[in-house]
Design an enzyme around this catalytic site. Structure first.
Site, PDB file in Angstrom:
ATOM      1  N   SER B 119       0.829  -1.202   0.000  1.00 38.22           N
ATOM      2  CA  SER B 119       0.000   0.000   0.000  1.00 38.22           C
ATOM      3  C   SER B 119       0.866   1.256   0.000  1.00 38.22           C
ATOM      4  O   SER B 119       0.458   2.299  -0.488  1.00 38.22           O
ATOM      5  CB  SER B 119      -0.911   0.013   1.225  1.00 38.22           C
ATOM      6  OG  SER B 119      -0.128   0.032   2.408  1.00 38.22           O
ATOM      7  N   ASN B 120       2.085   1.162   0.557  1.00 40.47           N
ATOM      8  CA  ASN B 120       2.876   2.372   0.781  1.00 40.47           C
ATOM      9  C   ASN B 120       3.791   2.758  -0.378  1.00 40.47           C
ATOM     10  O   ASN B 120       4.393   3.813  -0.361  1.00 40.47           O
ATOM     11  CB  ASN B 120       3.686   2.247   2.082  1.00 40.47           C
ATOM     12  CG  ASN B 120       4.613   1.060   2.086  1.00 40.47           C
ATOM     13  OD1 ASN B 120       4.428   0.124   1.312  1.00 40.47           O
ATOM     14  ND2 ASN B 120       5.618   1.083   2.934  1.00 40.47           N
ATOM     15  N   LYS B 145      -2.704  -9.201  -7.996  1.00 37.40           N
ATOM     16  CA  LYS B 145      -3.979  -8.827  -7.380  1.00 37.40           C
ATOM     17  C   LYS B 145      -3.896  -7.330  -7.093  1.00 37.40           C
ATOM     18  O   LYS B 145      -3.064  -6.883  -6.312  1.00 37.40           O
ATOM     19  CB  LYS B 145      -4.206  -9.607  -6.093  1.00 37.40           C
ATOM     20  CG  LYS B 145      -5.526  -9.200  -5.444  1.00 37.40           C
ATOM     21  CD  LYS B 145      -5.745  -9.865  -4.118  1.00 37.40           C
ATOM     22  CE  LYS B 145      -6.937  -9.246  -3.388  1.00 37.40           C
ATOM     23  NZ  LYS B 145      -6.795  -7.807  -3.129  1.00 37.40           N
ATOM     24  N   HIS B 147      -4.105  -3.712  -5.681  1.00 34.98           N
ATOM     25  CA  HIS B 147      -4.188  -3.354  -4.273  1.00 34.98           C
ATOM     26  C   HIS B 147      -5.486  -2.592  -3.986  1.00 34.98           C
ATOM     27  O   HIS B 147      -5.764  -1.590  -4.637  1.00 34.98           O
ATOM     28  CB  HIS B 147      -2.988  -2.503  -3.857  1.00 34.98           C
ATOM     29  CG  HIS B 147      -2.779  -2.544  -2.379  1.00 34.98           C
ATOM     30  ND1 HIS B 147      -3.659  -1.964  -1.495  1.00 34.98           N
ATOM     31  CD2 HIS B 147      -1.826  -3.129  -1.626  1.00 34.98           C
ATOM     32  CE1 HIS B 147      -3.233  -2.185  -0.255  1.00 34.98           C
ATOM     33  NE2 HIS B 147      -2.119  -2.896  -0.312  1.00 34.98           N
ATOM     34  N   GLY B 202       3.683  -6.347   2.839  1.00 27.20           N
ATOM     35  CA  GLY B 202       2.604  -5.870   3.688  1.00 27.20           C
ATOM     36  C   GLY B 202       2.803  -6.273   5.135  1.00 27.20           C
ATOM     37  O   GLY B 202       3.937  -6.376   5.609  1.00 27.20           O
ATOM     38  N   SER B 203       1.697  -6.548   5.801  1.00 27.27           N
ATOM     39  CA  SER B 203       1.748  -6.805   7.242  1.00 27.27           C
ATOM     40  C   SER B 203       2.202  -8.227   7.554  1.00 27.27           C
ATOM     41  O   SER B 203       2.119  -9.125   6.707  1.00 27.27           O
ATOM     42  CB  SER B 203       0.369  -6.595   7.849  1.00 27.27           C
ATOM     43  OG  SER B 203      -0.498  -7.627   7.412  1.00 27.27           O
ATOM     44  N   GLU B 226       7.571  -9.700   2.360  1.00 27.77           N
ATOM     45  CA  GLU B 226       8.293  -8.682   3.122  1.00 27.77           C
ATOM     46  C   GLU B 226       7.292  -8.111   4.096  1.00 27.77           C
ATOM     47  O   GLU B 226       6.285  -7.543   3.684  1.00 27.77           O
ATOM     48  CB  GLU B 226       8.812  -7.588   2.187  1.00 27.77           C
ATOM     49  CG  GLU B 226       9.736  -8.069   1.090  1.00 27.77           C
ATOM     50  CD  GLU B 226      11.036  -8.629   1.646  1.00 27.77           C
ATOM     51  OE1 GLU B 226      11.488  -8.160   2.709  1.00 27.77           O
ATOM     52  OE2 GLU B 226      11.588  -9.553   1.029  1.00 27.77           O
ATOM     53  N   CYS B 263       8.841   0.760   5.228  1.00 30.49           N
ATOM     54  CA  CYS B 263       9.104  -0.469   5.985  1.00 30.49           C
ATOM     55  C   CYS B 263      10.459  -0.398   6.681  1.00 30.49           C
ATOM     56  O   CYS B 263      10.768  -1.225   7.531  1.00 30.49           O
ATOM     57  CB  CYS B 263       8.994  -1.715   5.131  1.00 30.49           C
ATOM     58  SG  CYS B 263       9.456  -1.512   3.428  1.00 30.49           S
TER      59      CYS B 263
END
Lengths: 487, 487
Positions: B119-120, B145, B147, B202-203, B226, B263
């Site tokens: 997302s970032n 896919k 975002h 992502g998370s 990651e 990140c």
């Protein structure tokens, strides 16, 4: 938790950190010393392994030589040093909008590696084998679970490594050997938080169980399991028409060597009905009747062979073309067997796709090349695939070659899959279910890559960098410097 | 199963097989064409991404440049060609007891890669990002896919790739873009038998969920996720004594740049109580009060930031040292925050070890270097670790450096972790939970290695070998021939 294992792991962890500070030359001398110990104890090793595995002394002597070669080749890899994949991107302080930092990267060891050896290679892929050698070469500590099918060979092997470790001043506990018949000790080893990777050679069931345990840990770790494979062989019609008899002789030897107990044993032959195939089958079947039954590695493997052989040969459409006609001379002796089945049955029955570990091969008879292509499309991942074909046939059937390439780790042209060369170019392991991770292999120098990860240094002062990354390249290794490979 | 996805996968599979037959030059031209399309559409891309992510146009322009650079660098990698790690072990027909075969090996693509962007980084690590670029460069087909936090940017990105694909004659469906707000489409994509690898940014929760799904498939596949990292920064006392103010200014900038949504944001500062640290904290705290709140990427990320920030700052022993004193000018704006806690509390409370994604950093105050060492020993795997130290301090504290090395992908000396260079030497990703697989990274040329596996050819006629392995080395690439690197 076994308190003994806990202690082993704690000591190995301390040893790992000390080992990291050792030079490549010190590590290489350790590996050479292990090779020396193996050579010095070769008679005892062969004697012990012969008793525990029923493998012939000749075969064991060959395996021992290969084992020593493996230790030497990893020692030489360390001495040369370029395997760490050093990359240096130098700084550019004038770059806008921000200065470019100095970044350097190389491979570093993961930590403690757990090794589960193979029953069928008591030297080359057990305690003294490629997993242990590549992990120690990578800079890792190793904990081997002794193989329950050859516990004394494994213990003797461990003693040799420990002797070499002492002689070359390695930290205590860098290598450890744990024993236990049951599943429990292996499970504890894989689940231990200090274990960072697993090497395994054996069955699909065993390998998958370890993989599942490892990937469900709070911190997942990689498992490199070399598992089953039926090593399909494609027999093209023109090739058989030209030299069906010779091909049959080579395969008779390949299917029955070592009582078929190699992971590259050709368990599936795929041919097209016709004159050439008839000649091939007749010759192979005749030969098979004259191969004497011989003892398998152990009772478990024998029972497994008999069980699987019975299942496959009792499926609809399966014919037994030949069985050894020579008498058994002892217990747990496998009967070399050739069976065949028409492609339509093979395509609709997954039980026929399974490995029958031993001197057994199933011939799938196709009506034409189109049906052969269909059979190939139904195959799963394999350690190896082989194609026996004339030059004309190779040129005219590129799709078949491509498909075999896609599902295999090693693709062999006009040869047999048994006999795995140890070297840089070898890939031993293939797409699942042949291995849990087709991106790595257990044979040859590149096996070291399983137990390392890349680590970067940014703006690190030269005096703190590992020698591999220092400005003046004191080790003289190949490095990628600002996108160019230099030495 | 979504019938649409099924169709996408079937077409991608056919496209993958055709793409394999394309030359490296054709593949490179595709990658260059994507870069051209990005440049031609940069205004529209930046405009769209700005609307969907609240990232400033300046920052987006920088990210776009980096994205184009990534496509160029993979295109150049293909043109140069040596990345395939060609190895050739030539035959020795005279060898006894058996002839040595000719064995050759190179890396080949895995198949269809599923990409879940970040997302970032709506360009550099989303649809147009490093995962897509490295997978296409590797020779894989890609299904992204889109975002859900920047669906229109993702769709526009996909259109650019498709345009470039058409223009350069790529097979239809080699790249595909699927959309869906929920979890379902992502799950189907990861579980689809034709998917052979997954790239994710992502998370920790999201990455682990994909990893678990992928490893529990009948055929497990690798997931390169990651995930989170708190990127610890070690502040050595002498360094702060000498230049505490300057260090504080650099970190003020690093913690709050892009509203802390990188990140590699330094979420954890570790110092030793004393005069130097006092100067540092005062300067950093003062600065923090003057950084204006600004909108985060989206409402979900803002709520997550506020939630985590509240949890951490309400733990026993945690003090808020500074919060922005400037007024909010809109919704979902994060308040830049500095908090601190004594090491004893940090050591006993795992809640303080979690990432607070946003402009937040927690300072852990140790009584002495011994306690600092203890804090470091309690840290988990990290994308990066940083040490701010004088030369003297580096020399005197090698154990600290070693420990930071062991837990991190990238180790930074006297710098800030934000700002990730794209190049050979960069390692972006670290031991779990920073990544699911520390042996690979998402940034730089080596990211291509995630999507390939080695494959061997034994006794293959020269005319059938890929150009990379032919006798006369027609591509002029670096190869390991009989253990020697040659060109």
């Amino acid at each position: 938790m076994d308190t003994n294992l806990e202690q082993v792991m704690q000591i190995a962890s301390v040893a790992f950190n000390r080992y990291k500070t050792f030079s490549r030359q010190q590590k290489a001398s350790f590996l050479y010393a292990i090779a020396d110990e193996i050579l010095a104890a070769s008679e005892a090793l062969i004697q012990q392994a012969k008793e525990e595995t029923n493998i012939s002394a000749t075969q064991l002597a060959g395996e021992l030589k290969r084992t020593v070669f493996q230790w030497h080749s990893f020692a030489r890899l360390l001495e040369e040093g370029s395997w760490v994949e050093a990359r240096i991107d130098t700084a550019n302080l004038e770059r806008l909008p921000v200065a470019k930092p100095d970044v350097r990267k190389m491979l570093q060891p993961l930590g403690i590696v757990a090794v589960f050896g193979a029953s069928n290679f008591p030297f080359a892929y057990s305690t003294l084998g490629g997993d242990t050698a590549s992990a120690l070469a990578a800079g890792c500590a190793v904990v081997v679970k002794g193989h329950p099918a050859h516990p004394l060979t494994s213990r003797l092997s461990a003693e040799l490594i420990l002797k070499a470790a002492t002689r070359t001043g390695m930290p205590e506990g860098l290598f450890a050997h744990v024993e236990g018949l049951g599943f429990e000790i292996g499970k504890e080893l894989v689940l231990h938080p200090l274990t960072k990777a697993v090497g395994f050679t054996g069955s699909l069931r065993g390998g998958r169980a370890l993989f599942d345990m490892a990937s469900q840990r709070p911190e997942p770790i990689p498992v490199f399991a070399e598992m089953g494979s039926i090593n399909p062989v494609i027999l093209m019609p023109e090739k058989l028409q030209n030299e069906g008899g010779e091909v049959a002789q080579r395969y008779l030897q390949s299917i029955t060597a070592g009582m078929g107990q190699f992971c590259t044993n050709p368990g599936l032959l795929i041919g097209v009905a016709g004159e050439g195939l008839d000649v091939f089958v007749k010759e192979l079947a005749n030969g098979m009747t004259q191969v004497a039954p011989a003892a398998m590695l152990n009772a478990g493997i024998y029972q497994n062979y008999e069980g699987k052989r019975t299942i496959v040969t009792s499926q609809e459409g399966v014919r037994i073309d030949a069985e050894s006609q020579l008498p058994k001379s002892g217990i747990i002796q496998a009967i070399p067997t050739l069976a065949s089945v028409d492609a339509t049955y093979f395509l609709s029955n997954p039980l026929l796709h399974q490995e029958v570990f031993g001197p057994f091969s199933l011939l799938v008879i196709c009506q034409d090349l189109a049906e052969m292509q269909k059979v190939i499309e139904h195959l799963e991942g394999q350690i190896s695939c082989t194609i026996m074909a004339t030059e004309q046939e190779l040129l005219a059937n590129k799709e078949i070659v491509e498909r075999l390439r896609a599902i295999s780790g090693r693709l062999i042209f006009n040869g047999v899959p048994t006999g795995v060369e140890v070297g840089y170019a070898m890939q031993h392991g293939g797409p699942y279910p042949a291995s849990t991770d087709a991106r790595f292999g257990a044979v040859g120098q590149d096996a070291i890559k399983r137990f390392v990860r890349p680590a970067s240094y940014q703006n690190c002062p030269d005096f703190l960098l590992p020698d591999e990354l220092k400005n003046d390249n004191p080790l003289g290794i190949w490095r990628m410097v600002d996108n160019v490979l230099t030495q």
